[in-house]
Enzyme design. Structure first.
Site, PDB file in Angstrom:
ATOM      1  N   LYS A 159      -7.625  12.890   5.109  1.00 53.22           N
ATOM      2  CA  LYS A 159      -8.375  11.631   4.968  1.00 53.22           C
ATOM      3  C   LYS A 159      -9.753  11.718   5.653  1.00 53.22           C
ATOM      4  O   LYS A 159     -10.002  12.625   6.453  1.00 53.22           O
ATOM      5  CB  LYS A 159      -7.539  10.483   5.546  1.00 53.22           C
ATOM      6  CG  LYS A 159      -6.242  10.189   4.761  1.00 53.22           C
ATOM      7  CD  LYS A 159      -5.543   8.952   5.338  1.00 53.22           C
ATOM      8  CE  LYS A 159      -4.275   8.612   4.567  1.00 53.22           C
ATOM      9  NZ  LYS A 159      -3.611   7.401   5.129  1.00 53.22           N
ATOM     10  N   TYR A 182      -3.518   4.118  -4.808  1.00 58.02           N
ATOM     11  CA  TYR A 182      -2.651   3.391  -3.870  1.00 58.02           C
ATOM     12  C   TYR A 182      -2.045   2.134  -4.504  1.00 58.02           C
ATOM     13  O   TYR A 182      -1.681   1.212  -3.784  1.00 58.02           O
ATOM     14  CB  TYR A 182      -3.448   3.001  -2.622  1.00 58.02           C
ATOM     15  CG  TYR A 182      -3.443   4.020  -1.496  1.00 58.02           C
ATOM     16  CD1 TYR A 182      -2.258   4.603  -1.036  1.00 58.02           C
ATOM     17  CD2 TYR A 182      -4.616   4.360  -0.836  1.00 58.02           C
ATOM     18  CE1 TYR A 182      -2.253   5.502   0.018  1.00 58.02           C
ATOM     19  CE2 TYR A 182      -4.622   5.271   0.220  1.00 58.02           C
ATOM     20  CZ  TYR A 182      -3.427   5.838   0.642  1.00 58.02           C
ATOM     21  OH  TYR A 182      -3.425   6.719   1.704  1.00 58.02           O
ATOM     22  N   ASN A 226      -5.178   7.636   9.962  1.00 62.41           N
ATOM     23  CA  ASN A 226      -4.060   8.483  10.405  1.00 62.41           C
ATOM     24  C   ASN A 226      -4.115   9.888   9.811  1.00 62.41           C
ATOM     25  O   ASN A 226      -3.098  10.580   9.712  1.00 62.41           O
ATOM     26  CB  ASN A 226      -2.714   7.788  10.146  1.00 62.41           C
ATOM     27  CG  ASN A 226      -2.489   7.469   8.688  1.00 62.41           C
ATOM     28  OD1 ASN A 226      -3.281   7.857   7.820  1.00 62.41           O
ATOM     29  ND2 ASN A 226      -1.414   6.771   8.394  1.00 62.41           N
ATOM     30  N   HIS A 263      -2.395  12.074   4.141  1.00 66.81           N
ATOM     31  CA  HIS A 263      -1.472  11.448   3.192  1.00 66.81           C
ATOM     32  C   HIS A 263      -0.534  12.523   2.692  1.00 66.81           C
ATOM     33  O   HIS A 263      -0.936  13.672   2.523  1.00 66.81           O
ATOM     34  CB  HIS A 263      -2.239  10.866   1.992  1.00 66.81           C
ATOM     35  CG  HIS A 263      -1.331  10.499   0.845  1.00 66.81           C
ATOM     36  ND1 HIS A 263      -0.697   9.283   0.759  1.00 66.81           N
ATOM     37  CD2 HIS A 263      -0.912  11.232  -0.230  1.00 66.81           C
ATOM     38  CE1 HIS A 263       0.074   9.276  -0.332  1.00 66.81           C
ATOM     39  NE2 HIS A 263      -0.045  10.439  -0.956  1.00 66.81           N
ATOM     40  N   GLU A 316       0.861  12.013  -8.271  1.00 64.17           N
ATOM     41  CA  GLU A 316      -0.307  12.184  -7.384  1.00 64.17           C
ATOM     42  C   GLU A 316      -1.016  13.515  -7.626  1.00 64.17           C
ATOM     43  O   GLU A 316      -2.248  13.586  -7.541  1.00 64.17           O
ATOM     44  CB  GLU A 316       0.136  12.053  -5.924  1.00 64.17           C
ATOM     45  CG  GLU A 316       0.588  10.623  -5.599  1.00 64.17           C
ATOM     46  CD  GLU A 316       1.048  10.433  -4.169  1.00 64.17           C
ATOM     47  OE1 GLU A 316       1.415   9.303  -3.823  1.00 64.17           O
ATOM     48  OE2 GLU A 316       1.044  11.408  -3.383  1.00 64.17           O
TER      49      GLU A 316
END
Ligand code: IDP
Ligand code: MG
Length: 136
Positions: A12, A52, A115, A118, A129
């Site tokens: 990310k 998402y 965080n 993913h 995905e």
């Protein structure tokens, strides 16, 4: 019975920005996850919303999409035995505060939104995905 799987990993924006990609990739490789393909790109907020969409009813959805599209990300196909659950284990809990020692999120995560990584959560979602980012 073969449990060779592929899963999608995303480094990310918070982790790309801090130059953590190589450290994170080393963790995958050390744990027998092979990086089959990878690319660095930046997505639009609309693309993040599509990616998402399972979270579209959540109160944090708008911020989540704004965040994932806020800067460059690195997306990877990881392959290995039980790759989906292994990657989730290496990532650690969603909130870095709750992540186990030596997990990626414990080592590098800043907060529940920043965080660092993913990872797909099921065989079906891994397929969806991977296709989202690697359409051939
Ligand atoms: P996961 O990334 O561990 O699979 P999910 O529940 O699928 O976690 O949530 C997707 C992402 O949405 C998380 O990685 C996190 O960045 C963000 N998120 C999840 N729950 C919250 C929350 O309560 N507040 C803010 N962001 C959240
Ligand atoms: Mg998830």
């Amino acid at each position: 019975m073969s449990n060779l799987e592929q899963t999608l990993s995303i480094i990310k924006p918070d982790a790309v920005e801090r130059d953590l990609s190589e450290n994170i990739k080393k963790i995958f490789i050390k744990n027998n996850l092979e990086i089959k393909d990878s690319k660095k790109l930046q997505i639009t907020k609309d693309e993040a919303a599509e990616f998402y969409k399972v979270h579209q009813s959540k109160p944090f959805f708008n911020d989540l999409c704004a965040y994932l599209s806020s800067g460059p990300i690195e997306v990877m196909i990881l392959e290995g035995k039980n790759a989906i659950s292994l990657n989730r284990k290496l990532m650690g809990a969603t909130d870095p505060k709750n992540a186990e020692e030596n997990t990626i999120r414990k080592l590098y995560g800043i907060s529940i939104d920043k965080n660092s990584v993913h990872g797909s959560d099921s065989v079906d979602n891994a397929k969806i995905e991977i296709k989202f980012f690697f359409k051939n």
